[in-house]
Design an enzyme around this catalytic site. Sequence first.
Site, mmCIF file in Angstrom:
data_model
loop_
_atom_site.group_PDB
_atom_site.id
_atom_site.type_symbol
_atom_site.label_atom_id
_atom_site.label_comp_id
_atom_site.label_asym_id
_atom_site.label_seq_id
_atom_site.Cartn_x
_atom_site.Cartn_y
_atom_site.Cartn_z
ATOM 1 N N HIS A 97 0.848 -1.189 0.000
ATOM 2 C CA HIS A 97 0.000 0.000 0.000
ATOM 3 C C HIS A 97 0.890 1.247 0.000
ATOM 4 O O HIS A 97 1.480 1.575 1.034
ATOM 5 C CB HIS A 97 -0.898 0.039 1.235
ATOM 6 C CG HIS A 97 -1.929 -1.029 1.285
ATOM 7 N ND1 HIS A 97 -2.216 -1.735 2.434
ATOM 8 C CD2 HIS A 97 -2.747 -1.535 0.331
ATOM 9 C CE1 HIS A 97 -3.178 -2.620 2.191
ATOM 10 N NE2 HIS A 97 -3.503 -2.509 0.911
ATOM 11 N N ARG A 156 4.373 -0.685 4.672
ATOM 12 C CA ARG A 156 4.919 -1.890 5.325
ATOM 13 C C ARG A 156 3.884 -3.004 5.345
ATOM 14 O O ARG A 156 3.769 -3.743 6.308
ATOM 15 C CB ARG A 156 5.412 -1.550 6.738
ATOM 16 C CG ARG A 156 6.337 -0.327 6.752
ATOM 17 C CD ARG A 156 6.629 0.167 8.156
ATOM 18 N NE ARG A 156 7.348 1.443 8.076
ATOM 19 C CZ ARG A 156 6.803 2.628 8.321
ATOM 20 N NH1 ARG A 156 5.537 2.698 8.689
ATOM 21 N NH2 ARG A 156 7.503 3.719 8.210
ATOM 22 N N HIS A 157 3.128 -3.090 4.261
ATOM 23 C CA HIS A 157 2.075 -4.100 4.130
ATOM 24 C C HIS A 157 2.395 -5.057 2.988
ATOM 25 O O HIS A 157 1.544 -5.398 2.172
ATOM 26 C CB HIS A 157 0.727 -3.414 3.874
ATOM 27 C CG HIS A 157 0.278 -2.509 4.975
ATOM 28 N ND1 HIS A 157 -0.740 -1.582 4.810
ATOM 29 C CD2 HIS A 157 0.687 -2.381 6.257
ATOM 30 C CE1 HIS A 157 -0.917 -0.928 5.946
ATOM 31 N NE2 HIS A 157 -0.062 -1.397 6.833
ATOM 32 N N SER A 158 3.629 -5.506 2.916
ATOM 33 C CA SER A 158 4.081 -6.345 1.800
ATOM 34 C C SER A 158 3.397 -7.698 1.824
ATOM 35 O O SER A 158 3.258 -8.331 2.878
ATOM 36 C CB SER A 158 5.591 -6.538 1.880
ATOM 37 O OG SER A 158 6.264 -5.293 1.865
#
Length: 602
Positions: free
Chosen positions: A314, A534-536
């Site tokens: 995101h 940090r939504h990998s």
Amino acid sequence: MSPTVEYDIIFAGGGTTACLVAGRLAAANPTLRILILEAGPHTKDVENHTLPSRCLDNVEPGSNSTFFNAAETTPSLGGRPLIVHSGRCVGGGSNINFMMYTRAAASDYDDWETLYHNPGWGSKDLLPLLKKTETYQIKDGAPTHGYSGPLKVSYGGVFTDVGRQALDVAAKYDPERSIAEDSNDLMTCNAYSRWQKWIDGTTGKRSDTAHYFIYNQESNKNLQTLPEKVVKRVLIENGRAVGVEYTNDLVLSPNADQTIFVARATQLVVVSAGAFGSPSILERSGIGAKDVLDKNGVPQLVDLPGVGENYQDHPVAFPAYFADDNAETLDALYRGDKKVTEEQMALWSNDGTGLVAHNAYDVAIKVRPSIKELQELGPEFESKWTNFFAGRPDKSVVLLAPCSGLIGNHSVVPERAYIGACYYLCYPDSIGSVHITSGDNPHTPQRFYSGFLDSPSDLAILRLAYKRMREWIRRMPSYRGEYQPLHPVFPEGSAAACKESNGPAAIDSPDIVYTAEDDKAIETFHREIITSARHSLGTCAMKPRAAGGVVDSHLNVYGVHGLKVADLSVVPSNIAANTYSSALVIGEKAAVTIAEELNLLL
């Protein structure tokens, strides 16, 4: 090479999902010999990992984050490389994230089931598992929430005046959108609401999987966690995973011995190293695309070209606004003000309340554009709206959240109070990839491409988000103008020029009018500052093998027996949410699946 040690189940990675799965299985059968191998350190009772207000410390250099750098500069990002963090500690992201309790839309999970042919992964099947993990402390009897799980959900230790103002202004400025009691019931969308947090409302501590699934079972000597260990590869014999090779990590101990250790698994190996780590372990094990493996000297054992592909995230922006000096923000805590820190720590120690038990996020909205806003988004968004959003009323294009404090590095900004801003794209067009650059050295950085902002559609949504966020915040009573270094630089004489102010705009004041040149300045701003939320996810996707899938609906890696992947890398398509809740539900689903295969009763 060291002597071999044997376990029943080995977890390659000790992050959010691994701790949940291992903890569930160990509690169901304490005789199971379970090993968790984690690259980072332990987190037990470490204040940076238990105090909510310390969350910003966990994404700074020197913290327990891994910093993944894009291998090359990206033209779409103004020629700069993208840096992405992920948790590098026992508990992983659950111990370093911002604790926003943000659930996906029901249709997100339904897409996993229907579009990608994963029976049992739709919202109706996953809702009981979402509820299983949590104790919802906000309201009794909410039908989509749980009340007996180990992780607590509350509003945190205080409802700041900035948060209260945000909700009040939203109701007056944007009456076409409603004020909802709960925007995280899987269905509610396009409504402003107070935002829940993964914070225990009684103790004021973070709700993470390390403390509530692993450290609470320390008396079980069959559940073993080895920190600062990097998994090199999975050992595969006759088509079956039989163990792993691992060595000492070099981040905290650069001179650590590099002896290769072997751990054998009699039942199962579970790769759970995240969207960067899991595909890398598979590739070093000979599982992946032939061209990638050949370049790195790895003999191919299983042809799975989807390994490392389908990277998603995101894109997020964090503008900042000056606030009244008396505004209730976390800025003084963030910059380490001794007096404020002592006062707030005393409050927190006494009853778990105050700003220490807060993450700066009180209010948010998942936005679906109005007719007027659709026109503003322009032709670059029209196709995506028609084909993806229009028929799914629970899907939002962007999440907006004002913050009680500046989200960023406080050592480089004036010592002021701030209203921060956060907005991220829920379903960006960006698709990237992650691949190894060495088949032998597990410490070598990956070749990473994010795909961020390659699409005009993504830029259009960010432009709208910036404008709507600004109109919202500049009407709050605490607003005192824009902090220019974290805003676009508009042309000289522009009506949109950023400046300090003695007070807010009136609720009924007209919106700022932006010219085409102003819009270009907003685009340049986003290309220069946009970063990862940090939504990998997605790099070991749960899809049919022929469609580029890496695991099936039981999380089994295609072509190998006794090998599963269980973490956010299995997510086939993006979700309109911070990813912690989905990492947890993947863990609960994995635990149930493994328990059934081992004839355990959870």
